[in-house]
Design an enzyme around this catalytic site. Structure first.
Site, PDB file in Angstrom:
ATOM      1  N   GLU A  51       0.825  -1.211   0.000  1.00  0.00           N
ATOM      2  CA  GLU A  51       0.000   0.000   0.000  1.00  0.00           C
ATOM      3  C   GLU A  51       0.858   1.260   0.000  1.00  0.00           C
ATOM      4  O   GLU A  51       0.537   2.239  -0.660  1.00  0.00           O
ATOM      5  CB  GLU A  51      -0.966   0.003   1.189  1.00  0.00           C
ATOM      6  CG  GLU A  51      -2.103  -0.987   1.039  1.00  0.00           C
ATOM      7  CD  GLU A  51      -2.929  -0.764  -0.233  1.00  0.00           C
ATOM      8  OE1 GLU A  51      -2.995   0.373  -0.711  1.00  0.00           O
ATOM      9  OE2 GLU A  51      -3.485  -1.746  -0.753  1.00  0.00           O
ATOM     10  N   LEU A  94      11.097   5.101  -7.304  1.00  0.00           N
ATOM     11  CA  LEU A  94       9.674   4.982  -6.933  1.00  0.00           C
ATOM     12  C   LEU A  94       9.048   6.354  -6.654  1.00  0.00           C
ATOM     13  O   LEU A  94       7.834   6.488  -6.644  1.00  0.00           O
ATOM     14  CB  LEU A  94       9.514   4.110  -5.688  1.00  0.00           C
ATOM     15  CG  LEU A  94       9.023   2.677  -5.885  1.00  0.00           C
ATOM     16  CD1 LEU A  94       8.829   2.007  -4.537  1.00  0.00           C
ATOM     17  CD2 LEU A  94       7.727   2.621  -6.673  1.00  0.00           C
ATOM     18  N   GLY A  95       9.897   7.360  -6.422  1.00  0.00           N
ATOM     19  CA  GLY A  95       9.377   8.718  -6.236  1.00  0.00           C
ATOM     20  C   GLY A  95       8.749   8.945  -4.865  1.00  0.00           C
ATOM     21  O   GLY A  95       8.641   8.025  -4.056  1.00  0.00           O
ATOM     22  N   TYR A  96       8.361  10.184  -4.609  1.00  0.00           N
ATOM     23  CA  TYR A  96       7.713  10.575  -3.337  1.00  0.00           C
ATOM     24  C   TYR A  96       8.486   9.972  -2.152  1.00  0.00           C
ATOM     25  O   TYR A  96       8.009   9.097  -1.446  1.00  0.00           O
ATOM     26  CB  TYR A  96       6.253  10.135  -3.307  1.00  0.00           C
ATOM     27  CG  TYR A  96       5.435  10.799  -4.381  1.00  0.00           C
ATOM     28  CD1 TYR A  96       4.863  12.046  -4.166  1.00  0.00           C
ATOM     29  CD2 TYR A  96       5.274  10.201  -5.609  1.00  0.00           C
ATOM     30  CE1 TYR A  96       4.143  12.683  -5.163  1.00  0.00           C
ATOM     31  CE2 TYR A  96       4.564  10.832  -6.626  1.00  0.00           C
ATOM     32  CZ  TYR A  96       3.996  12.069  -6.389  1.00  0.00           C
ATOM     33  OH  TYR A  96       3.296  12.689  -7.389  1.00  0.00           O
ATOM     34  N   TYR A 134      -6.767   6.129   4.441  1.00  0.00           N
ATOM     35  CA  TYR A 134      -6.801   5.118   3.382  1.00  0.00           C
ATOM     36  C   TYR A 134      -5.955   3.895   3.769  1.00  0.00           C
ATOM     37  O   TYR A 134      -6.423   2.751   3.717  1.00  0.00           O
ATOM     38  CB  TYR A 134      -6.302   5.686   2.032  1.00  0.00           C
ATOM     39  CG  TYR A 134      -6.089   4.546   1.085  1.00  0.00           C
ATOM     40  CD1 TYR A 134      -7.181   3.928   0.481  1.00  0.00           C
ATOM     41  CD2 TYR A 134      -4.817   3.981   0.876  1.00  0.00           C
ATOM     42  CE1 TYR A 134      -7.027   2.806  -0.318  1.00  0.00           C
ATOM     43  CE2 TYR A 134      -4.649   2.862   0.095  1.00  0.00           C
ATOM     44  CZ  TYR A 134      -5.753   2.285  -0.505  1.00  0.00           C
ATOM     45  OH  TYR A 134      -5.590   1.162  -1.272  1.00  0.00           O
ATOM     46  N   ASP A 152      -9.834   4.786  -2.411  1.00  0.00           N
ATOM     47  CA  ASP A 152      -8.745   5.473  -3.111  1.00  0.00           C
ATOM     48  C   ASP A 152      -9.329   6.152  -4.348  1.00  0.00           C
ATOM     49  O   ASP A 152     -10.546   6.148  -4.557  1.00  0.00           O
ATOM     50  CB  ASP A 152      -7.627   4.487  -3.472  1.00  0.00           C
ATOM     51  CG  ASP A 152      -8.064   3.493  -4.539  1.00  0.00           C
ATOM     52  OD1 ASP A 152      -9.278   3.431  -4.852  1.00  0.00           O
ATOM     53  OD2 ASP A 152      -7.200   2.773  -5.071  1.00  0.00           O
ATOM     54  N   CYS A 204     -13.887  -0.388 -15.395  1.00  0.00           N
ATOM     55  CA  CYS A 204     -14.313   1.007 -15.199  1.00  0.00           C
ATOM     56  C   CYS A 204     -13.076   1.912 -15.222  1.00  0.00           C
ATOM     57  O   CYS A 204     -12.753   2.585 -14.256  1.00  0.00           O
ATOM     58  CB  CYS A 204     -15.074   1.132 -13.875  1.00  0.00           C
ATOM     59  SG  CYS A 204     -15.996   2.663 -13.734  1.00  0.00           S
ATOM     60  N   CYS A 211     -18.670  -0.573 -20.151  1.00  0.00           N
ATOM     61  CA  CYS A 211     -19.916  -0.795 -19.413  1.00  0.00           C
ATOM     62  C   CYS A 211     -20.643  -2.060 -19.854  1.00  0.00           C
ATOM     63  O   CYS A 211     -21.339  -2.689 -19.048  1.00  0.00           O
ATOM     64  CB  CYS A 211     -20.826   0.416 -19.579  1.00  0.00           C
ATOM     65  SG  CYS A 211     -20.058   1.931 -19.002  1.00  0.00           S
ATOM     66  N   THR A 311       5.236  17.271  -7.607  1.00  0.00           N
ATOM     67  CA  THR A 311       3.848  17.516  -7.226  1.00  0.00           C
ATOM     68  C   THR A 311       3.506  19.001  -7.294  1.00  0.00           C
ATOM     69  O   THR A 311       2.425  19.371  -7.736  1.00  0.00           O
ATOM     70  CB  THR A 311       3.600  17.044  -5.771  1.00  0.00           C
ATOM     71  OG1 THR A 311       4.304  15.831  -5.594  1.00  0.00           O
ATOM     72  CG2 THR A 311       2.129  16.845  -5.488  1.00  0.00           C
TER      73      THR A 311
HETATM   74  S1  SF4 Z   1     -21.437   0.584 -15.829  1.00  0.00           S
HETATM   75 FE1  SF4 Z   1     -19.685   1.572 -16.751  1.00  0.00          FE
HETATM   76  S2  SF4 Z   1     -19.405   3.480 -15.645  1.00  0.00           S
HETATM   77 FE2  SF4 Z   1     -20.773   2.207 -14.445  1.00  0.00          FE
HETATM   78  S3  SF4 Z   1     -19.448   1.176 -12.973  1.00  0.00           S
HETATM   79 FE3  SF4 Z   1     -19.657  -0.180 -14.749  1.00  0.00          FE
HETATM   80  S4  SF4 Z   1     -17.956   0.328 -16.133  1.00  0.00           S
HETATM   81 FE4  SF4 Z   1     -18.135   1.980 -14.605  1.00  0.00          FE
END
Ligand code: SF4
Length: 360
Positions: A51, A94-96, A134, A152, A204, A211, A311
């Site tokens: 993490e 790795l940065g930061y 987080y 996140d 997503c 979708c 940053t």
């Molecule tokens: S339907 Fe599309 S926009 Fe909605 S959570 Fe699924 S992939 Fe994401």
């Protein structure tokens, strides 16, 4: 078009089951993760390490570092006993870098204050160096299998789309956290945030939401609106201020000269090339003060300028190089205690902002 999706407890439970079923078939296998089938048992040390590394870093970039760190230091006690310089050098790239300093501080706190065992308690985790809400929630869920609201940027994206949240981030963050909390249950507490993360990584995605293969499609307001990628809404960003620097590449056949940076401040405690102040104005050639070397000024060669984005600012750095003989290099290092020599093979121990100069 504003779309409203009914969210009864029953709807949420059934959507959870669909996503968890998808996760059982599609979960990523990651070297720190206890996934479906539990081929690997979660270890709080490894979960925490992953993490910390994954903050601001992608899984493919962080994974080799994770493998290297856990091979070098298999337990939190091993890491706590490691010399600071060694850990900082292995972190290069790795940065930061404040994360690496906190990694060490936290390992030592776990050993000194908790007998080398990470506490299975969110409030106690939050008191450890480098832990924020987080990381504490992630360790509670991924390592201990407890119900925790892990949010996140990826889970924020999924929530912003499920609810078609019109408020831009970062202002929307408290609302997105609250929406994510509505989906948290004791049942499969470890798998739920991992499933959301895998969905966000492969279905997503930020710029292309698939979708039609998404198990949450019928629960998603952004899909119903027909514009999923319009979420999360983003506030217009102010451009980053520019700074300008000059780095010195003092080389010989065997390697190049570096200096250790002060412990406090940007890239604190790391190795770096000698350089002039990073300031708002471009450095004119006539004002550059070169490290003193028994050579005429003309021996310095301008290799060009490269860009590196931090940053809070964007750096444009000129690189000037001088080539020394082996004897001249030895004499230079003897005269300048502040500097040390590195071999060409050590380039990988430099932070990226300086490694870029060597690529020129
Ligand atoms: S339907 Fe599309 S926009 Fe909605 S959570 Fe699924 S992939 Fe994401």
């Amino acid at each position: 078009m504003v779309v409203s999706i009914e969210r009864t407890d029953e709807n949420v439970s059934s959507a959870r089951q669909r996503l968890l079923g998808w996760y059982d078939r599609n979960a990523r296998v990651l070297p720190w993760r206890e996934g479906p089938g539990a081929a690997l048992k979660a270890d709080p040390y490894r979960v925490w390490m992953s993490e910390v590394m994954l903050q601001q870093t992608t899984v493919p970039h962080a994974t080799p570092y994770f493998e290297k760190f856990t091979a070098l230091w298999p337990s939190v006690a091993d890491l706590a006993a490691a010399p600071d310089e060694r850990v900082m050098a292995e972190w290069a790239g790795l940065g930061y870098y404040s994360r690496a300093r906190n990694l060490l501080k936290c390992a030592r706190a776990v050993v000194n204050e908790h007998g080398g065992v990470f506490p299975a308690d969110e409030a106690a985790l939050l008191k450890l160096p480098g832990f924020g809400p987080y990381t504490a929630a992630a360790v509670m869920a991924f390592a201990f299998g407890k119900a925790a609201n892990v949010v996140d940027g990826n889970i924020e994206r999924v929530m912003s789309r499920l609810y078609a949240v019109k408020t831009p981030v970062p202002q929307a963050r408290p609302l997105l956290r609250e929406l994510a909390a509505r989906w948290v249950r004791e049942d499969r507490a470890r798998d739920w945030p991992q499933a959301l993360m895998d969905l966000s990584a492969s279905v997503c995605r930020p710029k292309s939401a698939s979708c039609l293969i998404c198990p949450l499609r019928e629960d998603c307001a952004a899909f119903a609106e027909g514009q999923p990628e319009a979420y999360p809404r983003k506030a217009a960003k102010a451009p980053k201020p520019a700074r300008h620097g000059v780095a010195f590449l003092i080389t010989s056949e065997d390697g190049f000269v570096v200096e250790r940076r002060p412990d406090k401040g940007l890239l604190g405690g790391m190795l770096g090339l000698p350089h002039l102040e990073w300031r708002a104005e471009v450095w004119g050639e006539a004002e550059i003060v070169f490290p003193s070397i028994r050579h005429c000024r003309d021996a310095w060669e301008n290799l060009g300028t490269y860009a590196h984005v931090f940053t809070h600012f964007a750096l444009n750095q000129q690189v000037w190089r001088i080539e020394l003989s082996a004897d001249e290099m030895t004499a230079f290092l003897r005269e300048h205690n502040a500097y040390q020599g590195l071999s060409w093979a050590d380039v990988k121990t430099l932070p990226t902002v300086f490694a870029k100069a060597l690529k020129l």
